[in-house]
Design a protein around this motif. Structure first.
Motif, mmCIF file in Angstrom:
data_model
loop_
_atom_site.group_PDB
_atom_site.id
_atom_site.type_symbol
_atom_site.label_atom_id
_atom_site.label_comp_id
_atom_site.label_asym_id
_atom_site.label_seq_id
_atom_site.Cartn_x
_atom_site.Cartn_y
_atom_site.Cartn_z
ATOM 1 N N ARG A 292 -6.274 -0.890 -1.973
ATOM 2 C CA ARG A 292 -5.274 -0.938 -1.362
ATOM 3 C C ARG A 292 -4.440 0.468 -1.042
ATOM 4 N N PRO B 45 0.963 -1.309 0.016
ATOM 5 C CA PRO B 45 0.122 0.083 -0.016
ATOM 6 C C PRO B 45 0.855 1.368 0.033
ATOM 7 N N GLU C 258 -5.827 2.642 1.652
ATOM 8 C CA GLU C 258 -5.293 2.071 2.897
ATOM 9 C C GLU C 258 -4.420 3.242 3.499
#
Length: 449
Positions: free
Chosen positions: A385, A306, A388
Motif C-alpha cells: 500500500r 497510502p 502505491e
C-alpha cells in the motif's frame, strides 16, 4: 433498599467508599483529586508496598503498569482490585444473583492440575479443593480472570443457573459493544490507580506510614524532575522522554520503552554517516509495524491511507539518502515486550529475520522462518500500500521473497535487552556478511540454522 440514579440497587445503611466499582459515568472522569493522589507516591522505591487489600498487595514496581499506557497490566493489580470489589458487599449481588470472585492465580492452578492430572503434584490439598468447590456451587456465578501471559486478559464466567461457561473477551465476538471498545479502558488506568490508593480498604497506607520518616516526603522539585520532558525530538513527528524513561534504560530488568526505541532508530536514520554506508539503508521505526495491524482485533484495525504510509519512506533529516537509493530496508517490530527486525534486500528479494529472542515453537515448523510468516504477511500488505505512492511502478510481493534466518544473531532469554541488541544490529549490519553466508550454504555448509 432503594433505587439510585444509575438504575442499580444500593443499601442506604451500607457504607460505600467513594471509589467503588466504577460506573460508566466515572470511567472517563479523572479529577484533580485523583491526579493528586497518584502524585503522592511519586518518590517511593520500587520495593515499597503501595496497595494492600486483604491477602493481595502491589509494590511500586508493579503499580507502575497503571501509569504507563503501553505497559501490560500486572496480575497483582488485578487481584488487589478483585479484593476491593469483594469488600463492597453490594457488588456481590447483581440482578438477583450471587457472585463469587476468584483471583488470577487460581486459573494457573486449575489449568495445570486439569491438564496434567496425576503427572503433576496438585498444589491444593483435598480439603482445600472441597472448600473451593463448595464456594463455587453456593453461588450463582463465578468470575475467573484468565491471563495469556504478558499478552491478553479475558474473563471466564461459570453460571450455575444457566449451566454454562461464558467467556467475556474484548478480542472475541460477544455481541457486546461495550466490551470491545478499549478507549475508555485506556483512560481508566489512571482512575484505577486512584481507586486502589484512596480506598478505605487499602491497609498499606496505615502500615507503611508508621515506618516512614520525613525523608520519604515527596520533594516537589524531584517530582517535577521526574515528570519534566528531558528529551524532545519533533521531526518527523514528536517524541518526548521524561526522566523515568531515561532511568529505565539503565535497568537491565525492564524492557526498552517504545519511545526510547523509536528515538534510537531516529538517531541512526538521521546520522550524517548514514549517507556513506554501503549498501544504502532506509530505517523505519515501530510506527510502521503498528500500522500493519498485526494481531489486532478487526474491530480495532485502522486501514492507513497510502499517502500516510508513504511518509515513512521520506528522506530522514540530515541523512540526504532517498528511498530509491536504498537497497536495504530495516523494519523493526515489538511483540510481548521483545524486539526484532526484518531486513529487506530490495535488489536480491531477500528478507533476513533478525530476532534475538529464542522460541521453542521453532521445533514445530519445517524452517524457523515459518514462525514469522503471519508478521511478514502483514508487512507485505502494508508495504504494498505504501509503494502505491512511493513507487507507482512497484509490482512485487514481499511475502514471496526468500527468507533467511541468520544464526549468528545473539540470543537473549529475557526480552529486556532485545531492544538494545536490535538497535546495535541495525547500526552495524553488514549485508556482505549475509551474502557470504548464502554462498556457504550453497556449498552445503549449514549456517542458517
Amino acid at each position: 433498599m432503594e433505587e439510585n440514579a444509575e438504575g442499580g440497587l444500593e443499601s442506604v445503611d451500607m457504607k460505600v467508599s467513594r471509589h467503588n466499582k466504577p460506573k460508566k459515568v466515572h470511567v472517563k472522569v479523572i479529577c484533580a483529586q485523583d491526579k493528586q493522589i497518584i502524585k503522592s507516591i511519586g518518590g517511593l522505591g520500587d520495593d515499597r508496598t503501595v496497595v494492600r487489600v486483604g491477602d493481595a498487595f502491589v509494590t511500586m514496581h508493579n503499580f507502575k503498569c497503571l501509569l504507563e499506557r503501553s505497559e501490560y497490566l500486572n496480575g497483582d493489580v488485578i487481584n488487589t482490585y478483585i479484593n476491593l470489589i469483594a469488600a463492597e458487599k453490594h457488588l456481590l449481588y447483581r440482578d438477583g444473583s450471587s457472585i463469587y470472585l476468584e483471583n488470577s492465580l487460581t486459573f494457573y492452578i486449575l489449568y495445570r492440575d486439569g491438564r496434567y492430572g496425576e503427572k503433576s503434584k496438585p498444589s491444593l490439598k483435598e480439603d482445600t479443593i472441597v472448600e473451593r468447590v463448595t464456594n463455587y456451587v453456593s453461588h450463582d456465578m463465578v468470575f475467573i480472570p484468565i491471563n495469556i501471559e504478558r499478552t491478553h486478559w479475558y474473563l471466564g464466567v461459570i453460571s450455575g443457573k444457566k449451566r454454562e461457561i461464558q467467556v467475556l473477551d474484548s478480542m472475541g465476538k460477544m455481541g457486546r459493544d461495550e466490551l470491545t471498545y478499549a478507549g475508555d479502558m485506556e483512560k481508566f488506568r489512571l482512575k484505577l490507580a486512584a481507586i486502589l490508593l484512596e480506598s478505605d480498604n487499602n491497609t498499606a497506607i496505615e502500615s507503611e506510614d508508621t515506618e516512614s520518616n520525613a525523608d520519604e516526603t515527596i520533594d516537589p522539585i524531584l517530582f517535577y524532575a521526574y515528570s519534566k520532558e528531558w528529551v524532545i525530538s519533533s521531526n518527523p513527528y514528536p517524541i518526548t522522554v521524561n526522566l523515568e524513561k531515561l532511568q529505565g534504560i539503565l535497568n537491565v530488568n525492564m524492557p526498552m520503552d517504545r519511545d526510547i526505541f523509536n528515538l534510537g532508530a531516529r538517531m541512526l536514520a538521521c546520522d550524517v554517516l548514514t549517507s556513506f554506508r554501503e549498501p544504502k539503508c532506509h530505517f523505519l521505526d515501530l510506527k510502521f509495524f503498528w500500522d500493519c495491524n498485526y494481531r489486532r482485533h478487526p474491530l480495532h484495525r485502522v486501514k492507513p491511507e497510502p499517502k500516510k504510509l508513504a511518509t515513512y519512506f521520506d528522506v530522514w533529516p540530515n541523512s540526504g539518502v532517498t528511498f530509491s537509493e536504498c537497497q536495504l530496508v530495516f523494519m523493526p517490530y515489538r511483540s510481548c515486550e521483545s524486539y526484532g527486525v526484518f531486513a529487506l534486500d530490495r535488489k536480491d528479494r531477500i528478507i533476513a529475520i533478525i530476532d534475538p529472542t529464542p522460541f521453542s515453537q521453532w521445533k514445530d515448523y519445517n524452517h524457523p522462518s515459518f514462525y514469522y510468516l503471519p508478521k511478514i504477511q502483514k508487512i507485505a500488505k502494508t508495504y504494498e500500500r505504501a509503494m502505491e505512492e512511493v513507487d507507482p511502478m512497484w509490482n512485487d510481493d514481499v511475502y514471496d521473497w526468500r527468507h533467511i534466518f541468520p544464526s549468528f544473531v545473539l540470543k537473549q532469554w529475557t526480552g529486556c535487552l532485545t531492544g538494545f541488541l536490535v538497535l546495535e544490529l541495525m547500526n552495524s549490519w553488514e549485508w556482505s556478511t549475509i551474502h557470504r553466508l548464502l554462498r556457504a550454504v550453497s556449498n552445503n555448509i549449514s549456517l542458517l540454522y
